[in-house]
Design a protein around this motif. Structure first.
Motif, mmCIF file in Angstrom:
data_model
loop_
_atom_site.group_PDB
_atom_site.id
_atom_site.type_symbol
_atom_site.label_atom_id
_atom_site.label_comp_id
_atom_site.label_asym_id
_atom_site.label_seq_id
_atom_site.Cartn_x
_atom_site.Cartn_y
_atom_site.Cartn_z
ATOM 1 N N PHE A 1 -0.313 3.275 3.813
ATOM 2 C CA PHE A 1 -0.988 3.811 4.525
ATOM 3 C C PHE A 1 -1.906 4.588 4.405
ATOM 4 O O PHE A 1 -2.907 5.446 4.771
ATOM 5 C CB PHE A 1 0.518 4.597 4.856
ATOM 6 C CG PHE A 1 -0.178 6.355 5.539
ATOM 7 C CD1 PHE A 1 -0.897 6.492 6.909
ATOM 8 C CD2 PHE A 1 -0.500 7.112 5.361
ATOM 9 C CE1 PHE A 1 -1.337 7.288 7.519
ATOM 10 C CE2 PHE A 1 -1.248 8.972 5.438
ATOM 11 C CZ PHE A 1 -1.435 8.090 6.842
ATOM 12 N N VAL A 2 -2.539 5.183 2.860
ATOM 13 C CA VAL A 2 -3.261 5.521 2.763
ATOM 14 C C VAL A 2 -4.914 4.758 2.896
ATOM 15 O O VAL A 2 -5.674 5.409 3.390
ATOM 16 C CB VAL A 2 -2.525 6.007 0.852
ATOM 17 C CG1 VAL A 2 -3.676 6.230 0.185
ATOM 18 C CG2 VAL A 2 -1.628 7.052 0.752
ATOM 19 N N SER B 1 2.192 -0.123 7.950
ATOM 20 C CA SER B 1 1.579 1.193 7.509
ATOM 21 C C SER B 1 2.493 2.523 7.345
ATOM 22 O O SER B 1 1.830 3.067 7.794
ATOM 23 C CB SER B 1 0.574 1.386 7.448
ATOM 24 O OG SER B 1 -0.478 0.098 6.979
ATOM 25 N N LEU B 2 3.552 2.736 7.069
ATOM 26 C CA LEU B 2 4.042 4.084 7.564
ATOM 27 C C LEU B 2 3.989 5.020 6.277
ATOM 28 O O LEU B 2 3.696 4.585 5.514
ATOM 29 C CB LEU B 2 5.575 3.616 7.411
ATOM 30 C CG LEU B 2 6.619 4.268 8.129
ATOM 31 C CD1 LEU B 2 7.248 4.463 8.610
ATOM 32 C CD2 LEU B 2 7.642 4.404 7.596
ATOM 33 N N PRO B 3 3.262 6.136 6.917
ATOM 34 C CA PRO B 3 2.876 7.099 5.718
ATOM 35 C C PRO B 3 3.864 7.339 4.300
ATOM 36 O O PRO B 3 5.258 7.374 5.182
ATOM 37 C CB PRO B 3 3.069 8.066 6.753
ATOM 38 C CG PRO B 3 2.594 8.184 7.845
ATOM 39 C CD PRO B 3 3.281 6.422 7.761
#
Lengths: 631, 99, 280, 523
Positions: D416-417, D409-411
């Motif tokens: 991520f959202v 979940s890298l922005p």
């Protein structure tokens, strides 16, 4: 004019996309394309800067709304940029130093076959860092925050074939993730408290929230800052991060990314101002790290790791200043900027030395290099004077202010913090002098390596020395330029606010004390390393030295408690999953199987057996009928 | 004497027949025991017919006999063909299951 | 008699008849179950059935009593006897139980069931006896016929169909259709030669005239009986009479007598250990 | 009557499955192209649904309703809300990639036998699964839903048991044994869940007298259908158990690592990215709407189980030696997040959970398919057998890295959202659970980066030295997925706009409102 803000980020982002997806065709021009786009971003920054200077101090902040990012009921995150004096300072630092280091890398990475990719990553870093400082809400800041983490991960592990580099990259990312956890919890807290996480509404209404809530938010922000800025207790990754190419260490792990924590604290000043407990913790963390980094820096023989310890220590100063509240915010940023110049210069100098010495990093194998690489010597020397706070140079102005502000905190706290800062200054003088002497003075100590290649120290090409010279100029004059007439204070005051502290000691006393300690520190280093020949192999050293060489045993602690403990935990969980969770299900199946195996014996195939059960059943039925009648 | 004694006799014969079915292994004897049980039932029916003063019980006994005759014919045929293929008239030999 | 049947209690004569014949019937039933040989079982069952026929008559079911004797005892039991002959008259069924616990369970169930049944009857309020007199007023057979051909005509027809089906079923089950051409003598002998087994005709059974010779296995030269000599049907029934023991004991006696006459020493007497072992 | 768009979207792959199965043995390539064409056409239909769907309109749109079993009030009722639209689109989107990625997975080992047609079977089964999954997303009749929810087990069983990785550390025979074990385990777990649900479905019918979801919800809301508290709870548990097995929720998860480990990578994607979504989707649609009070009653326990799933799945992923099993445990962790979001009972949580379903589908597909390409090159699933792949196959390594980053979940990437929304949604109502769940993001970084480090970096192992980089077909699979990950990470608004109204409806069905901020922020 504010529509240019997005372009600031777009330029390096485009560079990253093109360079990373472009394939081998771009190998020949990739590095120049990357440098060009970084420079373009710098030019845009300058244009915006001049535009900003043309406005009144109160109207300088501009925003650019791009689009609605996450629109969910009650939760609105927008992609909006905010350019005020604080972000402007960072934009110029990032793009300026960034462009110089791009240029430097053209020479430094000349022989690397993956140079195009390196520039792609550098551009990616620039874009993420700009996003971090330009975001107008914490969630967007978080994107940049993790983006620089990713770029840092990719660049530390750039030489992936080295297992140590890959491990260091992973470690950096993981430790940062712990910090990121703090940031995300802080954002969630803000959302539950304020219903938003955009800077303006949160910071303006910070006073109306309870102090407990604000302290929690502040501590979580501090955790994030600790991760990104390598503060105790999350500092362990920075030393290992030196596995990356030296320009990376200069740009990311000295000048820009690691200072993001300071930016975060200063940006969230309104929250900290209303939460004195959190502020106190910030100052303590800063002071501890300041000394920790300095002590580690004294013991390292690896030039980059010594500089990394120094970086940690200097950021400790900034965090300390940021924790002091309005009396320190501006000086934290000022030290951040001057540090950006001289530390980047020092790292580039170190890179230049390594470049000439076949990538040797052990200072005990250097010695007497001043004659072989004069430009490097001079620029490195100016950086050295700046960092130890030699009067008149950048570090002198910025560090002095922080020490004064620490005393101005007042009370016992002020004395302790100020004392720690003073002590730090002395140690800084010691270890930097040590680095200087071991590298550039004394006898030459280098030897042929295993293949028999003796290093032939030589000056680096112009593409590398020019950035070093520019940075050296910055390290000499920036501090003075900022301090004369309190230019920097007036520039930032509309954003961060400013207050003069009441120092129990006069500014003069502090300055004199600092200078005395500087001389003492440098003198001891000279006595130890200048007057006596430096041993090519490190002596065993005292207990403290040995502990400092091992980063004061922090890694060992991590290894024993976290790594080993984690391994045992996961192993046993895998076992539990297999035997217990799965076992319950399989056991149920097995017991049903066993039961039916027993029941099967009743079905023996003999008609007479079945007849008996039928007959028995009939008997039971008769009995039941009779019973029913009886009842 | 109360005619209900016929019923006791019928019950006794039925039980003896049923036990025989369970004990004996020779299919023919098993079959005979079944006939015994049927006969015991018939006796009960006839007695009931007398008790209730109508002929329906006897009708049932009559049908029982006819059906028993049919059953005997088919059953014995099965025994004979079973004997032909297995060379045995033991009911236990018909079990092919393994324990 | 008619009036007596309607009475609440029966006559002393009937009571006497009941107790005597009921004893016979129960003994017959028990013998049916416990006799070793199927033939004996069949005969005991026939006896029980005849007793039951008498009871039918005593209960005013004249038609059924006659049918019981003619059809049941006369036809069905004879069918049983035929089959018993087919399968083997003398084939004794060992009463040893092979299924563990079966006998005890069976006895337990039997006794329990019997007790429950008897208890149930004793419990039932069976005090009112209407007697069969009124029903039999127009004659027993006529009364039955009137019911069968009116109220039970449908069941009767179906029973008829059932009987036909049963007859056909018995035919199908016992009759084996030859699905291939019968092999000629020549083909059979060729096959025998090809298989190489018993190329000459099978050996003949023993020839002791004392017995029905076909059920006695012939003895091989070493004195062991060879089952091959006996007809396959007898073998399947297990009706092979083994006379080798008798023959051996005869031989032994003969030799003993000869030895006595010739005054030979004990140890010089020829032994037949091997054959004795083989015969066991 | 308008064109039955929803039926057509499900019928097309169903017919396609039959047609693919009927292709003669020798024409394998024809079968592949046929399956691909059908799946692409289905995607076009799904896109039409998404376009025709009006976010502000009625709750269920494009509805179809026909009497089916009159005596039991069963109607063939279809209709989509925003959540269903998003998931139908996801399913239709992923299947072409699954087919393309599995292009050679079912080629027969030796040609010759004319009756042996594994290729046709493989692609036909995939299309059959697609048809059933789409129908279960579209069904608004509980009975119809149940039928397809259960029926999809059959093709999945054959896909898992019949087609595995060619290579195995202990040889083909051991692989075959393990495969059938995994397939049977999959079937038994899901059947057990399904049977309990069947009892609950019947119980619901006894209570309500029909199977129509909108009618029952309406009747419950208006008070004309009253359920005793205990009845509602038992029925809820019956439904939830089946969905928790399917999802899967700790401690009912152990079938997933086996199934995903033994199946080929495309089938593993099918399991985790498509089929399992039916479970979480059904929690949102059936558990919450039919049994609002019982849902609230069970929330604390479910939240704790979801939390255990998150941490436990992540920790187990760290301990895995097998790439595919690692991804499976990571998925368990992610399903924990989805369930957490659903039962947080906030609109952020539920929107986040729905987005999470979509994003997890895409990101796991990307990671798992690249992992599949990697495994097919080396012939081993063990992490220890790799090293330094980055040097010999940089594109493969790069795509693998992006897949890994999406998993953690890298922005900037789509997951991520959704993950952040779930966390925020949970945090606003249950701060402690939200904070512990945040630990999951650290652990996610640990297992993905360890995986990347051990396989891709370091000195090049001799066995991988000759490894070819991604081919054009493989790049065609991965590149659009990555593009989508980035697009949805930067601009998730289109999906969020479709999902939001449905979430608002669901929230009002459960009689829940979001907690309000303590301080009114100054604008």
């Amino acid at each position: 004019m504010e529509n240019l803000i997005a372009l600031l980020i777009a330029a390096p982002l485009l560079g990253a996309a093109v360079l990373l997806c472009g394939g081998r065709r771009l190998d020949a021009v990739g590095h120049w394309l990357g440098t060009l786009l970084a420079g373009l971003s710098f030019v845009l920054g300058v244009v915006l800067f001049t535009d900003m200077l043309g406005k009144a101090a109160g109207q300088r902040a501009v925003t650019q709304h791009l689009f609605s990012w996450i629109p969910v009921a009650g939760f609105q995150a927008d992609v909006t940029f905010r350019l005020d004096q604080l972000s402007m300072t960072f934009v110029l630092l990032i793009t300026g130093v960034g462009s110089l280091i791009h240029l430097y890398s053209v020479g430094y990475m000349e022989h690397d076959e993956r140079r195009r990719r390196f520039f792609g990553y550098l551009n990616l870093f620039l874009a993420a860092m700009l996003l971090l400082v330009l975001a107008d809400n914490y969630l967007l800041l978080y994107v940049g925050w993790e983006g620089v983490g990713l770029a840092s991960y990719l660049l530390i592990g750039f030489w992936q074939h080295k297992p140590s580099a890959a491990t260091a990259a992973k470690k950096a990312f993981l430790v940062n993730r712990v910090g990121d956890m703090g940031l995300s919890i802080a954002i969630m807290l803000m959302f539950t408290t304020f219903g938003t996480f955009a800077f303006v509404p949160v910071l303006h209404s910070a006073d109306s929230a309870g102090e407990g809530k604000l302290t929690a938010i502040g501590l979580m922000l501090l955790l994030a800052a600790c991760g990104k800025s390598a503060q105790v207790p999350l500092q362990s990754w920075l030393g290992d991060a030196m596995e990356g190419p030296t320009p990376v260490s200069a740009l990311i792990h000295a000048a820009t990314m690691v200072t993001a924590g300071v930016y975060l604290i200063v940006r969230s000043g309104a929250i900290f101002n209303a939460a004195p407990d959190a502020q106190l913790v910030v100052t303590v963390v800063g002071a501890v790290t300041l000394l920790f980094g300095a002590i580690v820096g004294c013991a390292k023989d690896d030039i980059k790791k010594a500089l990394a310890g120094s970086t940690m220590s200097q950021i400790g100063y900034m965090v300390l200043a940021a924790g002091l509240g309005p009396i320190g915010y501006i000086f934290a940023i000022m030290h951040l900027v001057t540090h950006g110049f001289f530390k980047a210069g020092l790292f580039l100098g170190a890179g230049s030395v390594m470049h000439g010495m076949n990538d040797e990093v052990d200072m005990r194998r250097y010695g007497g290099l001043r004659t072989y690489m004069p430009v490097t010597f001079v620029t490195f020397g100016l950086g050295y004077l700046a960092i130890i706070g030699f009067p008149g140079l950048s570090g002198f102005f910025s560090k002095d202010k922080i020490i004064e502000a620490a005393f101005a905190k007042g009370g016992a706290e002020g004395w302790i913090l100020g004392g720690a800062a003073l002590l730090g200054a002395a140690i800084t003088a010691y270890y930097m002098t040590r680095v200087m002497i071991m590298t550039f003075f004394g006898e030459k100590r280098w030897q042929p390596d295993e293949q028999g290649n003796e290093p032939h120290p030589h000056e680096s090409p112009g593409v590398m020395t020019i950035p070093m010279i520019v940075l050296a100029v910055g390290s000499v004059f920036a501090g003075g330029f900022f301090s004369i007439g309190d230019r920097f204070v007036h520039w930032l005051e509309p954003v961060t606010g400013h207050a003069e502290g009441n120092s129990p000691v006069s500014a003069m006393t502090v300055t004199v004390a600092t200078l005395v300690l500087l001389v003492v520190g440098a003198g001891i280093a000279y006595a130890q390393y200048g007057r006596r020949p430096v041993l090519a192999v490190a002596p065993r050293g005292s207990l403290l030295t040995r502990a400092a060489r091992r980063d004061l045993l922090q890694d060992d602690f991590n290894h024993v408690v976290l790594v080993r403990g984690g391994e045992h935990l996961t192993r046993s969980l895998v076992y539990v999953d297999h035997t217990l969770v799965d076992g319950v299900v399989n056991g149920t199946a097995a017991s049903v199987g066993g039961l039916s195996g027993r029941l099967r014996r009743l079905q023996n195939g003999f008609a007479r057996s079945y007849a008996v059960s039928m007959f028995g059943g009939a008997a039971v039925l008769v009995a039941l009928t009779l019973l029913m009648r009886a009842v | 004497m109360n005619p209900v004694n016929y019923l006791y006799l019928a019950a006794l014969l039925f039980t003896i027949g049923a036990t025989g079915v369970l004990i004996r292994r020779n299919a023919i004897v098993v079959f005979m025991c079944i006939e015994l049980m049927l006969n015991a039932c018939n006796l009960a029916f006839v007695t009931f017919s007398r008790m209730h003063g109508n002929l329906d019980g006897q009708i049932i006994a009559f049908f029982t006999m006819v059906v028993a005759a049919a059953e005997v014919v088919v059953g014995l045929a099965i025994i004979v063909s079973l004997f032909r293929t297995r060379h045995s008239a033991s009911v236990d030999d018909a079990s092919l299951m393994k324990l | 008699m008619t009036t007596q049947l309607a009475a609440y209690t029966t006559s002393t004569g009937e009571a006497f008849q009941f107790w005597v014949l009921a004893t016979v019937a129960v003994i017959g039933a028990l013998c049916t179950v416990f006799m070793k040989k199927a033939v004996h079982s069949a005969l005991c069952l026939a006896g029980t059935m005849i007793v039951l026929a008498v009871f039918y008559l005593a209960n005013g079911a004249y038609f059924l009593g006659i049918v019981q004797i003619v059809v049941y005892t006369g036809a069905i039991m004879m069918l049983f006897l035929f089959v018993v002959m087919l399968v083997g008259v003398t084939a004794a069924d060992s009463l040893r139980e092979t299924i563990k616990g079966q006998r005890w369970l069976a006895l337990l169930c039997g006794v329990g069931f019997g007790v429950l049944l008897l208890g149930g009857i004793a419990n039932a309020s069976l005090k009112d006896f209407d007697g069969i007199g009124k029903a039999n007023a127009g004659g027993n057979v006529e009364g039955l016929a009137a019911l069968i051909f009116t109220r039970y005509v449908f069941a009767f027809e179906i029973t008829g169909a059932l009987l036909i089906t049963a007859a056909v079923g018995a035919m199908v089950l016992t009759h084996r259709e030859r699905t291939e051409r019968a092999r000629t003598q020549r083909e059979l002998s060729e096959q025998r030669v090809r298989e190489g087994k018993h190329v000459p005709p099978l050996p003949a059974p023993g020839v002791y005239a004392r017995h029905n010779a076909v059920d006695i296995a012939g003895l091989l030269p070493d004195g062991t009986p060879s089952e091959l000599t006996v007809n396959k049907t007898l073998r399947d029934r297990g009706q092979i009479r083994d006379v080798s023991d008798e023959a051996l004991s005869d031989l032994k006696a003969l030799e003993q007598r000869a030895a006595e006459r010739l005054e030979r020493a004990e140890d010089e007497r020829p032994t037949h250990k091997r054959t004795e072992e083989a015969s066991k | 009557m308008s064109f039955p768009l929803l039926t057509a979207t499900a019928a097309l792959p169903a017919v396609g499955a039959l047609a693919t199965a009927a292709v003669p043995a020798a024409r394998r390539t024809t079968a592949k192209w046929l399956a691909l064409t059908v799946s692409l056409a289905t995607f076009v239909l799904a896109a039409v649904i998404a376009v025709r769907f009006e976010p502000g309109g009625a709750r269920y749109q494009l509805t179809e309703s026909h009497a089916w079993i009159k005596d039991f009030g069963v109607r063939y009722e279809l209709g989509v809300d925003g959540i269903a639209v998003a998931l139908v689109a996801l399913t239709a989107l992923l299947i072409p990639f699954v087919i393309l990625a599995g292009w050679h997975d079912a080629d027969p080992m030796e040609t010759g036998s004319r009756r042996w047609r594994p290729t046709q079977g493989f692609f036909a089964l995939i299309l059959a699964v697609e048809a059933m999954v789409i129908l279960s997303f579209e069904a608004t009749d509980v009975f119809v839903f149940y039928i397809f929810f259960e029926a999809m087990l059959i093709p999945m069983y054959f896909l898992i048991g019949g087609f595995g990785d060619r290579a195995h550390e202990h040889g083909e025979k051991a692989a075959s044994t393990q495969r059938s074990y995994a397939a049977v385990k999959f079937l038994l777990y899901n059947l057990a869940g399904g049977l309990i649900m069947l009892a609950a479905v019947i119980g619901l019918y006894v209570q309500a007298g029909n199977f129509s979801l909108p009618e029952i919800v309406q009747a419950r809301a208006s008070g004309s259908l009253h359920m005793a508290t205990s009845t509602e709870r038992w029925l809820f548990l019956g439904f939830f158990f089946a969905f928790a097995v399917k999802a899967p929720l700790w401690p009912l998860h152990t079938w997933l690592p086996n199934a995903m480990g033994e199946a080929t990578a495309p089938v593993a994607v099918l399991i985790t990215a498509v089929v399992d979504k039916v479970g979480t989707f059904a929690m949102l649609r059936f558990c919450l709407q039919l049994f609002p009070e019982a849902s609230k009653w069970a929330t604390p326990v479910i939240l704790v189980l979801a939390l255990i799933s998150i941490i436990y799945g992540a920790l187990l992923a760290v301990g895995q030696r097998d790439i595919k099993r690692l991804v499976a445990y990571a998925s368990i962790s992610h399903f924990g997040f989805i369930i957490l979001g659903i039962f947080a009972m906030t609109s952020q949580g539920q929107s986040g959970a729905t987005l999470y379903m979509v994003n997890h589908g895409i990101s796991t597909a990307a990671l798992m398919l690249v992992a599949g390409f990697l495994i097919s090159r080396r012939g081993s699933r063990l992490i220890a057998d790799y090293g330094g792949v980055q040097k010999v196959a940089p594109v493969l390594a790069g795509t693998f890295l992006i897949g890994s980053l999406a998993t953690l979940s890298l922005p900037g990437l789509a997951p991520f959202v959704s993950e952040f929304l779930v966390l925020v949604g949970t945090f606003t109502r249950h701060p402690a659970i939200g904070i512990i769940a945040t630990l999951g993001i650290v652990l996610a970084a640990l297992y993905t980066l360890v995986l990347y480090q051990r396989t891709m970096t370091g000195p090049v192992k001799a066995e991988v030295a000759e490894m070819p980089d991604l081919r054009v077909r493989e790049l065609l699979v991965v590149a659009p997925l990555i593009a989508l990950l980035i697009f949805l990470g930067v601009y998730p608004k289109p999906v969020a706009d479709i999902v939001n109204p449905a979430v608002r409806q669901t929230m009002s069905d459960v009689h829940q409102t979001d907690p309000q901020p303590k301080v009114e922020a100054a604008k």
